[in-house]
Motif scaffolding. Sequence first.
Motif, PDB file in Angstrom:
ATOM      1  N   UNK A 138       8.558  23.113 -18.469  1.00  0.00           N
ATOM      2  CA  UNK A 138       8.360  24.510 -18.061  1.00  0.00           C
ATOM      3  C   UNK A 138       9.411  25.112 -17.440  1.00  0.00           C
ATOM      4  N   UNK A 139       9.859  24.164 -16.274  1.00  0.00           N
ATOM      5  CA  UNK A 139      10.890  24.883 -15.420  1.00  0.00           C
ATOM      6  C   UNK A 139      11.977  25.297 -16.080  1.00  0.00           C
ATOM      7  N   UNK A 142      11.455  28.609 -17.764  1.00  0.00           N
ATOM      8  CA  UNK A 142      11.656  29.456 -16.633  1.00  0.00           C
ATOM      9  C   UNK A 142      13.169  29.757 -16.533  1.00  0.00           C
ATOM     10  N   UNK A 143      13.957  28.728 -16.160  1.00  0.00           N
ATOM     11  CA  UNK A 143      15.308  29.021 -16.267  1.00  0.00           C
ATOM     12  C   UNK A 143      16.038  29.800 -17.221  1.00  0.00           C
ATOM     13  N   UNK A 144      15.725  29.354 -18.416  1.00  0.00           N
ATOM     14  CA  UNK A 144      16.521  30.150 -19.559  1.00  0.00           C
ATOM     15  C   UNK A 144      16.116  31.721 -19.526  1.00  0.00           C
ATOM     16  N   UNK A 145      14.776  31.852 -19.045  1.00  0.00           N
ATOM     17  CA  UNK A 145      14.385  33.075 -19.164  1.00  0.00           C
ATOM     18  C   UNK A 145      15.070  34.066 -17.966  1.00  0.00           C
ATOM     19  N   UNK A 159       5.869  32.130 -12.922  1.00  0.00           N
ATOM     20  CA  UNK A 159       7.049  31.231 -12.743  1.00  0.00           C
ATOM     21  C   UNK A 159       7.054  30.831 -11.057  1.00  0.00           C
ATOM     22  N   UNK A 160       7.183  31.911 -10.435  1.00  0.00           N
ATOM     23  CA  UNK A 160       7.222  31.417  -8.965  1.00  0.00           C
ATOM     24  C   UNK A 160       6.106  30.601  -8.539  1.00  0.00           C
ATOM     25  N   UNK A 161       4.782  30.522  -9.099  1.00  0.00           N
ATOM     26  CA  UNK A 161       3.852  29.854  -8.648  1.00  0.00           C
ATOM     27  C   UNK A 161       4.011  28.196  -9.163  1.00  0.00           C
ATOM     28  N   UNK A 162       4.649  28.161 -10.143  1.00  0.00           N
ATOM     29  CA  UNK A 162       4.947  26.763 -10.693  1.00  0.00           C
ATOM     30  C   UNK A 162       6.141  26.315 -10.154  1.00  0.00           C
ATOM     31  N   UNK A 163       7.203  26.974  -9.625  1.00  0.00           N
ATOM     32  CA  UNK A 163       8.104  26.550  -8.976  1.00  0.00           C
ATOM     33  C   UNK A 163       7.827  26.043  -7.472  1.00  0.00           C
ATOM     34  N   UNK A 164       6.843  27.052  -6.932  1.00  0.00           N
ATOM     35  CA  UNK A 164       6.413  26.379  -5.668  1.00  0.00           C
ATOM     36  C   UNK A 164       5.372  25.371  -5.753  1.00  0.00           C
ATOM     37  N   UNK A 165       4.779  25.106  -7.045  1.00  0.00           N
ATOM     38  CA  UNK A 165       3.849  23.796  -7.022  1.00  0.00           C
ATOM     39  C   UNK A 165       4.877  22.389  -7.095  1.00  0.00           C
ATOM     40  N   UNK A 166       5.913  22.740  -7.905  1.00  0.00           N
ATOM     41  CA  UNK A 166       7.104  21.912  -7.789  1.00  0.00           C
ATOM     42  C   UNK A 166       7.503  21.298  -6.372  1.00  0.00           C
ATOM     43  N   UNK A 167       7.844  22.606  -5.396  1.00  0.00           N
ATOM     44  CA  UNK A 167       8.340  22.202  -4.416  1.00  0.00           C
ATOM     45  C   UNK A 167       7.207  21.333  -3.532  1.00  0.00           C
ATOM     46  N   UNK A 168       6.052  21.675  -3.738  1.00  0.00           N
ATOM     47  CA  UNK A 168       4.973  21.123  -3.010  1.00  0.00           C
ATOM     48  C   UNK A 168       4.783  19.608  -3.173  1.00  0.00           C
ATOM     49  N   UNK A 169       5.296  19.274  -4.432  1.00  0.00           N
ATOM     50  CA  UNK A 169       5.287  17.908  -4.832  1.00  0.00           C
ATOM     51  C   UNK A 169       6.468  17.015  -4.265  1.00  0.00           C
ATOM     52  N   UNK A 170       7.481  17.833  -3.373  1.00  0.00           N
ATOM     53  CA  UNK A 170       8.683  17.295  -3.099  1.00  0.00           C
ATOM     54  C   UNK A 170       9.780  17.165  -3.891  1.00  0.00           C
ATOM     55  N   UNK A 171       9.681  17.755  -5.170  1.00  0.00           N
ATOM     56  CA  UNK A 171      10.888  17.356  -6.075  1.00  0.00           C
ATOM     57  C   UNK A 171      11.860  18.663  -5.844  1.00  0.00           C
ATOM     58  N   UNK A 199      39.671  16.380 -10.182  1.00  0.00           N
ATOM     59  CA  UNK A 199      38.834  15.019 -10.389  1.00  0.00           C
ATOM     60  C   UNK A 199      37.845  15.329 -11.231  1.00  0.00           C
ATOM     61  N   UNK A 200      37.232  14.420 -12.311  1.00  0.00           N
ATOM     62  CA  UNK A 200      36.246  14.837 -13.021  1.00  0.00           C
ATOM     63  C   UNK A 200      35.121  15.689 -12.260  1.00  0.00           C
ATOM     64  N   UNK A 201      34.858  16.881 -13.152  1.00  0.00           N
ATOM     65  CA  UNK A 201      34.014  17.833 -12.207  1.00  0.00           C
ATOM     66  C   UNK A 201      33.015  18.413 -13.600  1.00  0.00           C
ATOM     67  N   UNK A 202      31.769  18.704 -12.930  1.00  0.00           N
ATOM     68  CA  UNK A 202      30.902  19.205 -13.813  1.00  0.00           C
ATOM     69  C   UNK A 202      31.176  20.748 -13.750  1.00  0.00           C
ATOM     70  N   UNK A 203      31.606  21.206 -15.082  1.00  0.00           N
ATOM     71  CA  UNK A 203      31.945  22.635 -14.975  1.00  0.00           C
ATOM     72  C   UNK A 203      30.979  23.492 -15.648  1.00  0.00           C
ATOM     73  N   UNK A 204      29.855  22.902 -16.381  1.00  0.00           N
ATOM     74  CA  UNK A 204      28.871  23.410 -16.923  1.00  0.00           C
ATOM     75  C   UNK A 204      27.625  22.722 -17.158  1.00  0.00           C
ATOM     76  N   UNK A 205      26.814  23.440 -16.448  1.00  0.00           N
ATOM     77  CA  UNK A 205      25.043  22.629 -16.347  1.00  0.00           C
ATOM     78  C   UNK A 205      24.246  23.140 -17.336  1.00  0.00           C
ATOM     79  N   UNK A 206      23.930  22.174 -18.347  1.00  0.00           N
ATOM     80  CA  UNK A 206      23.009  22.630 -19.507  1.00  0.00           C
ATOM     81  C   UNK A 206      21.646  22.378 -19.123  1.00  0.00           C
ATOM     82  N   UNK A 207      21.447  21.624 -18.281  1.00  0.00           N
ATOM     83  CA  UNK A 207      19.953  21.362 -17.833  1.00  0.00           C
ATOM     84  C   UNK A 207      19.970  20.632 -16.467  1.00  0.00           C
ATOM     85  N   UNK A 208      19.189  21.437 -15.419  1.00  0.00           N
ATOM     86  CA  UNK A 208      19.102  20.733 -14.204  1.00  0.00           C
ATOM     87  C   UNK A 208      18.577  19.411 -13.969  1.00  0.00           C
ATOM     88  N   UNK A 209      18.917  18.820 -13.081  1.00  0.00           N
ATOM     89  CA  UNK A 209      18.268  17.402 -12.449  1.00  0.00           C
ATOM     90  C   UNK A 209      17.389  17.452 -11.476  1.00  0.00           C
TER      91      UNK A 209
END
Length: 245
Positions: A138-139, A142-145, A159-171, A199-209
Amino acid sequence: MSQGDEQPRVVIRDRRRIDPTGAVRTPAGEQPAGVRPGTDLPGEQMSEHDTPAADTAGPEQGTAAQQGTAPQQGTAPQDAAAPQPGADGDLSQQLAERTEDLQRVTAEYANYRRRVDRDRSLVVDQAAERFAAQLFPIVDDIERARDHGDLNGAFKVVADRILGLLDGLGAEAFGKAGDEFDPSLHEAVMHDTSAEVTVPTATTVLRQGFRRGERVLRTAMVAVTEPESPVPAEEPEGSPDQAAG
């Protein structure tokens, strides 16, 4: 009957001080006034109602016997209650054994409490991680939107409520363009080279971790760019080549 056949006279003397009639008698050896010595005193002969002298001593002797046995009966319980040799050693040994048992039970209970607390914390962490993993898709939506400019209105509130819920879980999310590539945090799906990086660098982020504390819940999917001319590794001092030169 001749004088030789005459039987001697039997005299029974009653030495009780109190006559059966209630009168006080004169003690032995004393003669009452008006009585010659050698004359039988009136009432010295035992009547059929008199009690033998042996009977009079009976109660006194019985009392004396009881008095003689009373101390022995009184001292018997004391002898039985007296401490026996070695009793203190047995009590000390029993006390040491009970103390050791109590310490062992206390240590086992403390270990049990720690194990229960650890298991409870582990169960809570696992439940939080599983729930957070279900929110990751779901996140991503939300990021693609957000990248396309569609995160507005009522959808933004949800979307803000879902992100807040994820923060509440400590992620927390990680993975940004320009981060140094780390195989333990990033998953490389694209690869190229460039002179702009050293040095090897992540230039493009396709999906957050995401990670929770030190635990990585999901690696970031990135495109990695490596330098065109890698810097040669420095040789340590005192190498065999230097020694030969």
